[in-house]
Every structure is written in C-alpha cells, then in structure tokens.
Design an enzyme around this catalytic site. Structure first.
Site, PDB file in Angstrom:
ATOM      1  N   GLU A  61       1.639   5.932   4.341  1.00 18.63           N
ATOM      2  CA  GLU A  61       0.379   6.274   3.669  1.00 18.63           C
ATOM      3  C   GLU A  61       0.042   7.762   3.871  1.00 18.63           C
ATOM      4  O   GLU A  61      -1.056   8.112   4.320  1.00 18.63           O
ATOM      5  CB  GLU A  61      -0.761   5.356   4.142  1.00 18.63           C
TER       6      GLU A  61
ATOM      7  N   GLU B 121       3.419  -3.310   2.711  1.00 19.91           N
ATOM      8  CA  GLU B 121       2.137  -3.833   3.199  1.00 19.91           C
ATOM      9  C   GLU B 121       1.490  -4.604   2.060  1.00 19.91           C
ATOM     10  O   GLU B 121       1.239  -4.038   0.976  1.00 19.91           O
ATOM     11  CB  GLU B 121       1.204  -2.711   3.664  1.00 19.91           C
TER      12      GLU B 121
END
Ligand code: AHR
Length: 491
Positions: A173, A296
């Site tokens: 991220e 995720e």
C-alpha cells in the site's frame, strides 16, 4: 428455481491453489497469542507455535502465508527480529494499537511456522521506511547458501541451510500507509528495489509489485506502463464494509436484512474490479505473464465491544461465510489472471478463519468455507453458466445462485454453490456434459444469517454431509437451504 450449466469439456485455466492463501500481520492478536505463544506458554505449542491453530490451518491446506504486513511491513526492519530473543529490540507498533512489539516472532519463527504449516512463505519487504540494501540483505540472509556476510549471520543464528523463498512483495500500500507515494514515484522505486532482489542458486524469486486499492485504475495503468516488464505480479486490495464511508464501520454481528444484502452486493464488486484491472493489464501484457494477486480481501466491521480499536478483532457470522464463498467463486472464475489471494487475516483480525481466547480456539464460518473449497486447489476451472433470479432488497440485489466448478486430475467434478438468500431455499438443476457420472456427494454449511461460533458455542455453525441429491445421467437436482455454501463432488 435456478439452472447451472456446466461444460466439463470446456476446460479453462488451472485454479492456482494460492488463491486459497492467507495473510498474517503483526497486528492485534494475529501473530502474538493467535499463532505464536512462545515456547514457555502453558498453551500446547511446538517451538512457540500454537498446535491447535497449526493443525486447523493444515486441515484447510493453507498453501501460502503472507507476512509481516500490511502496513506493518513498511515499518518493519528485519534485523530487529533475529538473534537471541533477549537481545531483540522492544519497540512500539505505531500503526496497530501502539502496543509493545518485542520482535520475538521474526524471520526464523516465520520460516518455522511455514514449515509446520507446510505452506509457501510470502514475505513483504519494506519500501516505505526501509532501504534497498536492507531488502537486498534480507533476501541474501534467507536464500544464499554460499560465503557472504548475511549467509554467515544466518548460520550464526542457528540456520545452517538457506531457506527457499519464492514470493517477495516489494512494499505494501505504497499509495497510503507505505509512504503516500504517487504511482510514478513508486513505480521507479519498485524498479530500483526489485533490481537488488536477487536470485541465489536455485532460488528464483517471484517479484510482486504493490498494486491498487479498489477502483484506482490509474495506479494499475502507471505501474504496468512503467514497471510491468520487471514484475511477476501486481497486487490488488479490496475490503468489503457495509457502511457508506470507510470511517463509519458497522457491527459484525448485528445487522438488518438491508445491511446484509448491502454487504453481499458490495462483496460482489470484486468481480468488476478484477475484470477492470485485468483489462488494463491485458493492454500491456496480453500474454498474461504478470499475475494479479489479491493479497488483502475480506470483511471489515467494527471491533468487538470492549476490545482495542487498533486490534481489528471482529466476530464472523454466516454473512462472512456468504462473502467468502461468493468471493472464492469469483477468484476461481478469474484464475487465468488471479494467481494468488490472501484473506485478511488468518487469526483474530478482520475476517479471520480462526479466533482464540487464551487457550481456547474456535473455527469461524469462513474457515468452513475454505474447507468446502479445498478440492478446487490446482484443479482445472470448467465453464459454468447460472440461469438465476436476483434476490435482496429494493436497493441491494445479488444473484440467487453463485457458483463455480472445476475438474481434478482424477476427473472428479467439484461444484461450489452459494445460496445467499436470508430466507428462501433454492431448487437447483445442474446440467453437465459428463454422462457417465455415478456418484454425487455433498457437504454443506448452513445457518441463520447472524449465526456465529462463540467460545461458549464453538460448533453452532459447522459442515455437515448432504445427501438429498438426485442424480440422473447428465443432471443433478437438489434444494439449497437459505444462507448456505455447498460443495458437491460428482464422479
Ligand atoms: O489488513 C489490515 C490493513 O489493511 C493492512 O495492514 C493494510 O495493508 C490494509 O490497509
């Protein structure tokens, strides 16, 4: 009434077993207490790993485990987690709850966990606050068998032989907690870091670049264009939360029918997201050399009352089982591009498969869905078409039947089906091309939408056999009860 058409002659992509992967971060009670209790714990353990949890995860044949984060990965400095435990640094886990991270679970412990689970390690390196040298040395420490400072350090720490590590994430991220970067900047950094992620001897690293979240197609476009040639895979993160806004989380166990269907409706967005990110990737990589890894995914609700908000501990109901079943069917159907997925997170965090409290452990409805889907691992996807109505509320609808099917090496057809209706059963006719099939066996998970396994009722929701199946040449008919996930094996 729904019809499911299956063309077993139309074999498509192989369903990579890694689609059934998991993710464990240094977050709340996932690693510490959930998986790792230390060798001196009264909780039965092998080298500090909880025996009950390891056995449960082995039962669903967990193929790959991603570690150490998540946001934690871009704050993690691996050298803090090696060597004698008494010398390891104690520090604050700034991202998750501000608790003490004593680094007692580090590289050696993670590799030992993967050995006990018999799964592939997927290590996520630090780009956000780390250096190229640090990442490069971690790979050397883990995988180099010759003479070098890092290989020597590993040996000094008790591991003579190099490990085998295939999956390597270069940052997490990085558009957010991993450094708040612009795609162009991260793409250049990716190229630089990935250059020094070396292959030593037989160990060939599969390099994974940080991809987009949700609908950020610009990130995928730029990453593929600037760094696509240097990566083996690009990631995608997508969480299902029923609120209108990310900051307004809703309860994991208390919800109306409207919120139930809204959750499922939002979970199905995974299909659109994969299709659209794939579409962009196809322009740069029509041969599908670069995999898409959804490393995720899962539900994100309010934490359980009275628990640390930074620990993300939530209960898991049959609604989560619906999300899991529908999402895994979506992944199967996109297995020509999706090569791995990792549910967030394995134990005690978000849509966990296992929950623990002291020495107690419960298996969640989501765990049982992974059990029902395990025969898809490495089988060949076959073409399916569902003729079905939609159900739900005025605003939020979902198809009444959600399914996928595969054929394994022995020719057994596995069909996984979800009836997400809160209250309506569904008669299904499954029409398939294999006329010689003689047996059809079912296993089912069903219950009320709000049912969950608590520590005082650990088996409220569990898999049972299902034999009300009518098999005639080329057709199976059965009735799916409301709110269920079923595995059917036809041979
Ligand atoms: O899974 C919890 C967090 O969600 C991860 O640390 C991060 O990558 C994502 O935002």
């Amino acid at each position: 009434m729904a019809r499911l058409f299956i063309n077993t002659n139309e074999k498509k992509s192989t369903i990579n077993r890694n689609i059934y992967g998991h993710f464990a971060e240094h977050l709340g009670r996932c690693i510490y207490n959930g998986i790792y209790v230390g060798e001196d714990s009264p909780i039965p353990n092998e080298k500090g790993m909880r025996k009950d949890v390891v056995e449960a995860l082995r039962n669903i044949k967990i193929p790959v485990l991603r570690w150490p984060g998540g946001c934690f990965a871009d704050e993690y400095h691996w050298k803090d987690g090696i060597g004698p435990k008494e010398n390891r640094k104690k520090m604050v886990n700034t991202h998750w709850g501000g608790v003490v991270e004593d680094n007692s679970f580090g590289t050696h412990e993670f590799m030992e966990l993967c050995r006990q689970l018999d799964c592939e390690p997927y290590i996520n390196g630090n780009v956000g606050s780390g250096t190229v040298q640090e990442m490069s040395e971690w790979v050397e420490y883990l995988t180099f068998d010759g003479v070098s400072p890092m290989a020597q350090l590993r040996k000094d720490n008790g591991q003579e032989k190099a490990w085998r590590v295939k999956y390597w994430g270069v940052g997490n991220e990085n558009w957010g907690c991993g450094g708040n970067m612009r795609p162009e900047y991260y793409a250049d950094l990716y190229r630089r870091f990935a250059t020094y992620v070396r292959n030593y001897g037989e160990n060939k690293i599969y390099k994974i670049a940080c991809g987009a979240c949700d609908w950020n197609y610009d990130w995928t476009e730029k990453l593929m264009s600037i760094a696509g040639h240097q990566m083996d895979a690009l990631t995608l993160h997508y969480y299902t939360f029923p609120g209108d806004d990310w900051h307004k989380k809703l309860s994991a166990t208390e919800f109306t029918d409207e919120i139930y269907y809204k959750t499922l409706h939002k979970a199905l967005k995974m299909d659109e997201l994969i299709a659209n990110h794939t579409h962009i990737m196809n322009r740069f990589d029509p041969a599908h050399r670069v995999g898409l890894i959804v490393d995720e995914w899962g539900t994100w609700f309010l934490v359980e009352p009275g628990t640390n908000p930074g620990f993300l501990f939530q209960q898991n109901t049959m609604r989560d089982a619906m999300v899991a079943g529908m999402t895994l069917n979506i992944f199967n159907k996109h297995s020509d591009r999706v090569v791995m997925a990792n549910l967030a997170q394995t134990v005690n965090v978000l849509q966990a498969v296992v929950l623990t409290e002291g020495g107690q452990m419960v298996l969640t409805p989501t765990y049982h869905v992974f059990d029902l889907f395990k025969h898809h691992h490495d089988a060949r996807l076959v073409h399916t078409f569902a003729e079905t109505e939609t159900i739900g509320t005025e605003k939020f609808t979902v198809p009444h039947l959600n399914a996928s099917a595969s054929v394994n090496g022995e020719g057994t057809l596995t069909v996984t089906m979800v009836n997400p209706s809160a209250d309506k059963e569904l008669s299904v006719e499954i029409l398939f091309t294999d006329m010689g099939a003689k047996t059809a066996k079912g296993r089912i998970l069903t219950g009320g939408t709000h049912d969950f396994n608590g520590f005082d009722s650990p088996e409220k929701v569990k898999i049972t056999g299902f034999d009300e199946i009518n098999l005639v040449p080329g057709m199976v008919s059965l009735t799916l009860p409301p709110c269920c996930v079923m595995e059917l094996r036809i041979s």
